[in-house]
Enzyme design. Structure first.
Site, PDB file in Angstrom:
ATOM      1  N   TYR A 154       0.669  -1.193  -0.019  1.00  0.00           N
ATOM      2  CA  TYR A 154      -0.034   0.021   0.063  1.00  0.00           C
ATOM      3  C   TYR A 154       0.835   1.320   0.028  1.00  0.00           C
ATOM      4  O   TYR A 154       0.550   2.188  -0.818  1.00  0.00           O
ATOM      5  CB  TYR A 154      -0.953  -0.157   1.107  1.00  0.00           C
ATOM      6  CG  TYR A 154      -2.078   1.130   1.504  1.00  0.00           C
ATOM      7  CD1 TYR A 154      -3.104   1.163   0.676  1.00  0.00           C
ATOM      8  CD2 TYR A 154      -1.700   2.280   2.318  1.00  0.00           C
ATOM      9  CE1 TYR A 154      -4.100   2.115   0.775  1.00  0.00           C
ATOM     10  CE2 TYR A 154      -2.650   3.318   2.342  1.00  0.00           C
ATOM     11  CZ  TYR A 154      -3.658   3.095   1.739  1.00  0.00           C
ATOM     12  OH  TYR A 154      -4.796   3.839   1.882  1.00  0.00           O
ATOM     13  N   LYS A 158       0.982   4.039  -2.989  1.00  0.00           N
ATOM     14  CA  LYS A 158       0.438   5.382  -2.662  1.00  0.00           C
ATOM     15  C   LYS A 158       1.577   6.445  -2.776  1.00  0.00           C
ATOM     16  O   LYS A 158       1.403   7.610  -3.182  1.00  0.00           O
ATOM     17  CB  LYS A 158      -0.019   5.575  -1.362  1.00  0.00           C
ATOM     18  CG  LYS A 158      -1.294   4.703  -0.900  1.00  0.00           C
ATOM     19  CD  LYS A 158      -2.547   5.264  -1.680  1.00  0.00           C
ATOM     20  CE  LYS A 158      -3.802   4.876  -1.269  1.00  0.00           C
ATOM     21  NZ  LYS A 158      -4.843   5.196  -2.440  1.00  0.00           N
TER      22      LYS A 158
HETATM   23  P1  NAP Z   1     -13.412   2.260   1.770  1.00  0.00           P
HETATM   24  O1  NAP Z   1     -14.556   2.799   2.646  1.00  0.00           O
HETATM   25  O2  NAP Z   1     -12.892   0.671   1.731  1.00  0.00           O
HETATM   26  O3  NAP Z   1     -14.042   2.491   0.562  1.00  0.00           O
HETATM   27  C1  NAP Z   1     -13.260   2.006  -1.112  1.00  0.00           C
HETATM   28  C2  NAP Z   1     -14.366   1.743  -1.997  1.00  0.00           C
HETATM   29  O4  NAP Z   1     -13.429   1.416  -3.245  1.00  0.00           O
HETATM   30  C3  NAP Z   1     -15.273   0.763  -1.711  1.00  0.00           C
HETATM   31  O5  NAP Z   1     -16.449   1.043  -1.935  1.00  0.00           O
HETATM   32  C4  NAP Z   1     -14.733  -0.429  -2.744  1.00  0.00           C
HETATM   33  O6  NAP Z   1     -15.584  -1.458  -3.006  1.00  0.00           O
HETATM   34  C5  NAP Z   1     -14.329   0.208  -4.049  1.00  0.00           C
HETATM   35  N1  NAP Z   1     -13.395  -0.476  -4.556  1.00  0.00           N
HETATM   36  C6  NAP Z   1     -12.243  -1.521  -4.453  1.00  0.00           C
HETATM   37  N2  NAP Z   1     -11.595  -2.078  -5.220  1.00  0.00           N
HETATM   38  C7  NAP Z   1     -12.448  -1.340  -6.277  1.00  0.00           C
HETATM   39  C8  NAP Z   1     -12.152  -1.750  -7.740  1.00  0.00           C
HETATM   40  N3  NAP Z   1     -11.246  -2.599  -8.398  1.00  0.00           N
HETATM   41  N4  NAP Z   1     -13.096  -1.085  -8.566  1.00  0.00           N
HETATM   42  C9  NAP Z   1     -13.871  -0.276  -8.212  1.00  0.00           C
HETATM   43  N5  NAP Z   1     -14.023  -0.024  -6.988  1.00  0.00           N
HETATM   44  C10 NAP Z   1     -13.308  -0.581  -6.077  1.00  0.00           C
HETATM   45  O7  NAP Z   1     -12.110   3.199   1.845  1.00  0.00           O
HETATM   46  P2  NAP Z   1     -11.842   4.753   2.298  1.00  0.00           P
HETATM   47  O8  NAP Z   1     -11.492   4.689   3.738  1.00  0.00           O
HETATM   48  O9  NAP Z   1     -12.899   5.339   1.741  1.00  0.00           O
HETATM   49  O10 NAP Z   1     -10.895   5.053   1.186  1.00  0.00           O
HETATM   50  C11 NAP Z   1     -10.909   5.694  -0.121  1.00  0.00           C
HETATM   51  C12 NAP Z   1      -9.367   5.968  -0.703  1.00  0.00           C
HETATM   52  O11 NAP Z   1      -8.746   6.728   0.471  1.00  0.00           O
HETATM   53  C13 NAP Z   1      -8.638   4.972  -0.873  1.00  0.00           C
HETATM   54  O12 NAP Z   1      -7.836   5.238  -2.120  1.00  0.00           O
HETATM   55  C14 NAP Z   1      -7.801   4.774   0.220  1.00  0.00           C
HETATM   56  O13 NAP Z   1      -6.404   4.172  -0.044  1.00  0.00           O
HETATM   57  C15 NAP Z   1      -7.439   6.396   0.648  1.00  0.00           C
HETATM   58  N6  NAP Z   1      -6.953   6.585   2.011  1.00  0.00           N
HETATM   59  C16 NAP Z   1      -7.764   6.205   3.100  1.00  0.00           C
HETATM   60  C17 NAP Z   1      -7.429   6.428   4.463  1.00  0.00           C
HETATM   61  C18 NAP Z   1      -8.320   6.359   5.535  1.00  0.00           C
HETATM   62  O14 NAP Z   1      -7.790   6.491   6.735  1.00  0.00           O
HETATM   63  N7  NAP Z   1      -9.504   5.696   5.487  1.00  0.00           N
HETATM   64  C19 NAP Z   1      -6.262   7.148   4.406  1.00  0.00           C
HETATM   65  C20 NAP Z   1      -5.485   7.443   3.469  1.00  0.00           C
HETATM   66  C21 NAP Z   1      -5.641   7.014   2.177  1.00  0.00           C
HETATM   67  P3  NAP Z   1     -16.135  -2.647  -2.147  1.00  0.00           P
HETATM   68  O15 NAP Z   1     -16.769  -2.114  -1.082  1.00  0.00           O
HETATM   69  O16 NAP Z   1     -16.951  -3.599  -3.236  1.00  0.00           O
HETATM   70  O17 NAP Z   1     -14.715  -3.386  -2.087  1.00  0.00           O
END
Ligand code: NAP
Length: 253
Positions: A154, A158
């Site tokens: 990851y 990133k």
């Molecule tokens: P999340 O709640 O897990 O949501 C991610 C979404 O992406 C889910 O709806 C998932 O669908 C979808 N997804 C996964 N694989 C996919 C694919 N191959 N094609 C299309 N959609 C797909 O994540 P989040 O926390 O909102 O994170 C969103 C972004 O921010 C990510 O890139 C993550 O790495 C980044 N981020 C998050 C955090 C944090 O603290 N939360 C921190 C830094 C960066 P499914 O549910 O069907 O799998």
């Protein structure tokens, strides 16, 4: 302040978490929003919430790591809403493990969704942006780009998103297209809840412990990221490009 024109925005991973908050925020700004996620019925929930609030949205089911599905999805957005000129590459997964236990599948899955996914989506959407002479691309990086135990896959992906973003900014700038990365710190979503579950800590305790190490003394919410993305995709952000903005409640560089 300039009025926000309709313009079509495409948000990947828009079914929940940061993507759902971003889709809703951009729709509230007056954008027509395509909510893309793996499962169309999950994406439809966000689209329904937007239309219930008086906004305009469609749901699209596609896997961002599959070139054929991506090209079909972007074409469908152009047909149903108009050319997508705002793209938020937000879809993401984690497959955490220490390197000695990490499988090739864990490595490939994370690379494919984040890096290959952002590449395929951007390649398909930029044609609409360059034709329109306007575009806004925002890629989700992470504070983990600076290194995080258990996340070699990851953090590499990133960090890769940051180089990808800067190169897009260089290549596409002359067409009126900006590209920026938003790098969140700890945001309260299903993703961080899953990490808490994996390490066997109650999510509230996990958040409290994280907040203690964050200068503003709280964990982030999806809206914190959506607000930043709304700025970067805005009409008046045309001179901000190739930047990585950490949204983490404190300084990171
Ligand atoms: P999340 O709640 O897990 O949501 C991610 C979404 O992406 C889910 O709806 C998932 O669908 C979808 N997804 C996964 N694989 C996919 C694919 N191959 N094609 C299309 N959609 C797909 O994540 P989040 O926390 O909102 O994170 C969103 C972004 O921010 C990510 O890139 C993550 O790495 C980044 N981020 C998050 C955090 C944090 O603290 N939360 C921190 C830094 C960066 P499914 O549910 O069907 O799998």
């Amino acid at each position: 302040m300039a009025e926000t024109p309709r313009r079509v925005a495409l948000v990947t991973g828009g079914a929940r978490g940061i993507g759902a908050a971003t889709a809703r925020r951009l729709a509230a700004e007056g954008r027509a929003v395509a909510v893309l996620d793996l499962n169309e019925s999950d994406a439809q929930r966000t689209a329904d919430a937007i239309t219930a609030d008086g906004g305009e949205a469609v749901a699209i089911g596609a896997d961002v790591s599959d070139a054929e599905q991506v090209d079909r999805a972007v074409a469908a957005v152009a047909e149903r809403l108009g050319p997508p000129v705002i793209l938020v590459n937000n879809a993401g997964v984690i497959r955490d493990n220490l390197i000695f236990k990490m499988s090739e599948d864990d490595w490939d899955t994370v690379m494919n969704v984040h890096l290959r996914g952002a590449f395929l989506m951007t390649r398909a959407a930029q044609a609409h942006m360059t034709e329109a002479g306007f575009g806004r691309i925002v890629n989700l990086s992470s504070s983990s780009a600076q290194g995080n135990r258990g996340q070699v896959n990851y953090s590499a992906a990133k960090a890769g998103m940051q180089g990808f973003t800067k190169t897009l900014a260089i290549e596409l700038g002359k067409f009126g297209v900006t590209a920026n990365a938003v790098a969140p710190g700890f945001i309260e979503t299903d993703m961080t809840a899953a990490t808490a579950a994996r390490v066997g800590v109650d999510f509230d305790d996990f958040k409290k412990a994280a907040a203690g190490n964050i200068p503003v003394r709280r964990t982030g919410r999806p809206e914190d990221i959506a607000n930043t993305i709304a700025f970067l995709t805005g009409e008046e952000a045309g001179f901000v490009s190739g930047q990585v903005i950490y949204v983490a409640g404190g300084p990171l560089d």
